[in-house]
Scaffold this active site. Sequence first.
Site, short mmCIF file in Angstrom:
data_model
loop_
_atom_site.label_atom_id
_atom_site.label_comp_id
_atom_site.label_asym_id
_atom_site.label_seq_id
_atom_site.Cartn_x
_atom_site.Cartn_y
_atom_site.Cartn_z
N SER A 142 0.98 -1.18 -0.26
CA SER A 142 -0.37 -0.47 0.54
C SER A 142 1.28 0.64 0.06
O SER A 142 2.22 1.39 1.18
CB SER A 142 -1.00 -0.21 1.28
OG SER A 142 -1.53 1.41 1.11
N TYR A 155 -1.41 -1.37 10.39
CA TYR A 155 -1.78 -1.51 8.33
C TYR A 155 -0.48 -1.29 7.76
O TYR A 155 0.33 -2.02 7.35
CB TYR A 155 -2.57 -1.02 8.37
CG TYR A 155 -2.94 -1.09 6.50
CD1 TYR A 155 -3.42 -1.87 6.20
CD2 TYR A 155 -2.18 0.18 5.70
CE1 TYR A 155 -3.62 -2.65 4.88
CE2 TYR A 155 -2.62 -0.39 3.90
CZ TYR A 155 -3.93 -1.36 3.87
OH TYR A 155 -4.30 -1.69 2.62
P1 NAP Z 1 -11.60 -5.39 0.37
O1 NAP Z 1 -13.09 -4.89 -0.94
O2 NAP Z 1 -12.18 -4.56 1.38
O3 NAP Z 1 -11.87 -6.83 -0.48
C1 NAP Z 1 -11.04 -7.51 0.32
C2 NAP Z 1 -10.41 -8.84 0.06
O4 NAP Z 1 -9.75 -9.63 1.05
C3 NAP Z 1 -12.38 -10.31 0.15
O5 NAP Z 1 -12.04 -10.34 -1.18
C4 NAP Z 1 -11.44 -10.94 1.22
O6 NAP Z 1 -12.86 -11.78 1.11
C5 NAP Z 1 -10.45 -11.11 1.10
N1 NAP Z 1 -10.33 -11.93 2.83
C6 NAP Z 1 -9.78 -10.70 4.23
N2 NAP Z 1 -10.20 -11.35 4.44
C7 NAP Z 1 -10.01 -13.04 4.10
C8 NAP Z 1 -8.78 -14.07 4.61
N3 NAP Z 1 -8.47 -14.03 6.03
N4 NAP Z 1 -8.70 -15.54 3.76
C9 NAP Z 1 -8.79 -15.49 2.58
N5 NAP Z 1 -9.29 -13.76 2.52
C10 NAP Z 1 -9.76 -12.83 2.67
O7 NAP Z 1 -10.54 -4.61 0.09
P2 NAP Z 1 -9.48 -4.41 -1.41
O8 NAP Z 1 -9.58 -2.65 -1.18
O9 NAP Z 1 -9.34 -5.01 -3.11
O10 NAP Z 1 -7.72 -4.50 -0.72
C11 NAP Z 1 -7.31 -5.70 -1.33
C12 NAP Z 1 -6.04 -5.65 -1.24
O11 NAP Z 1 -5.79 -4.64 -1.49
C13 NAP Z 1 -6.28 -5.14 0.44
O12 NAP Z 1 -4.34 -6.35 0.45
C14 NAP Z 1 -5.84 -3.94 0.71
O13 NAP Z 1 -4.61 -3.42 1.30
C15 NAP Z 1 -4.65 -3.66 -0.33
N6 NAP Z 1 -5.01 -2.52 -1.03
C16 NAP Z 1 -6.43 -1.58 -0.83
C17 NAP Z 1 -6.65 -0.13 -0.98
C18 NAP Z 1 -7.50 0.57 -1.36
O14 NAP Z 1 -7.39 1.58 -0.92
N7 NAP Z 1 -9.08 -0.26 -1.33
C19 NAP Z 1 -5.11 0.33 -1.24
C20 NAP Z 1 -3.80 -0.11 -0.53
C21 NAP Z 1 -3.88 -1.26 -0.73
P3 NAP Z 1 -14.47 -12.66 2.26
O15 NAP Z 1 -15.06 -11.86 2.03
O16 NAP Z 1 -14.83 -13.27 1.43
O17 NAP Z 1 -13.74 -12.87 3.18
#
Ligand code: NAP
Length: 247
Positions: A142, A155
Amino acid sequence: MTAVKNSGVALVTGASRGIGATIARRLVRDGFAVAVNYASSPAEAEKLVAELVQTGGKAVAVKADVSNADDVRKMFDTVEQQLGKVDVLVNNAGILKTMPLAQTTDEVFAQTFAINVGGVFNTLREAATRLNDGGRIINLSSTTLALNLPGYSIYNGTKAAIEAFSRVFAKELRGRRITVNCVAPGPVATDLFLNGKTEEQIAQFSKMPPLERLGQPDDIASAVAFLAGPDGAWVNGQALRANGGLA
Ligand code: NAP
């Protein structure tokens, strides 16, 4: 000129929703058979797989909590049985709970490290013996790591750990032609970012990058697809910030 089609198997963790679901769609479009991992959203994962199969792609949904080493071993077994050995591993599953370090409970600390760090560790350890030679590993870090905003200490600690894992692991895989890189998004319009924020806070984040908008899941999937595809072959041990110039 026709676009180069990839072939092979990709495993995307946390692909039921958000950035992971968009990465799965993009990798199917690029020619990969994709395993859609989920932990607690079976309906979303199955719906995505149905959509991918309907468009002519090959995809399966695989349940596993990435923080559980046994689940992760079984996930690789299932993917190998249903699609074949993995070529591309995308460690996307992650959670974000922002709060000052002093107010962080033992539970939030343990859960965030278990999923964001333990989850990546568990899949990397399996990947060392299970990935095909010539494979790719892409870990989602991130841009918050570069911003040092209050509330992000736990985080950011998890994302710093996986960037460190990635740099070392890239070297430990010498001789296997497997690359290991991170993609570090800035704010992206998904549940993880939007939940718990006011309209004002969201507008503030949107204005931060010089490109003056929030990232969209497709922006991140494009960076992942580059590292997973033939054009990314010489990039190894790096962290690519995909954030519109935010930092
Ligand atoms: P999100 O919309 O909250 O989706 C998170 C995903 O992770 C969901 O599919 C969830 O699946 C899965 N997950 C959570 N806990 C899990 C576990 N224990 N085992 C397997 N799957 C699990 O998040 P996102 O924004 O798409 O983020 C994806 C990645 O990008 C993360 O690593 C996050 O740190 C990174 N990121 C995001 C942002 C942002 O602004 N959105 C910025 C920087 C980095 P279930 O619902 O099936 O549990």
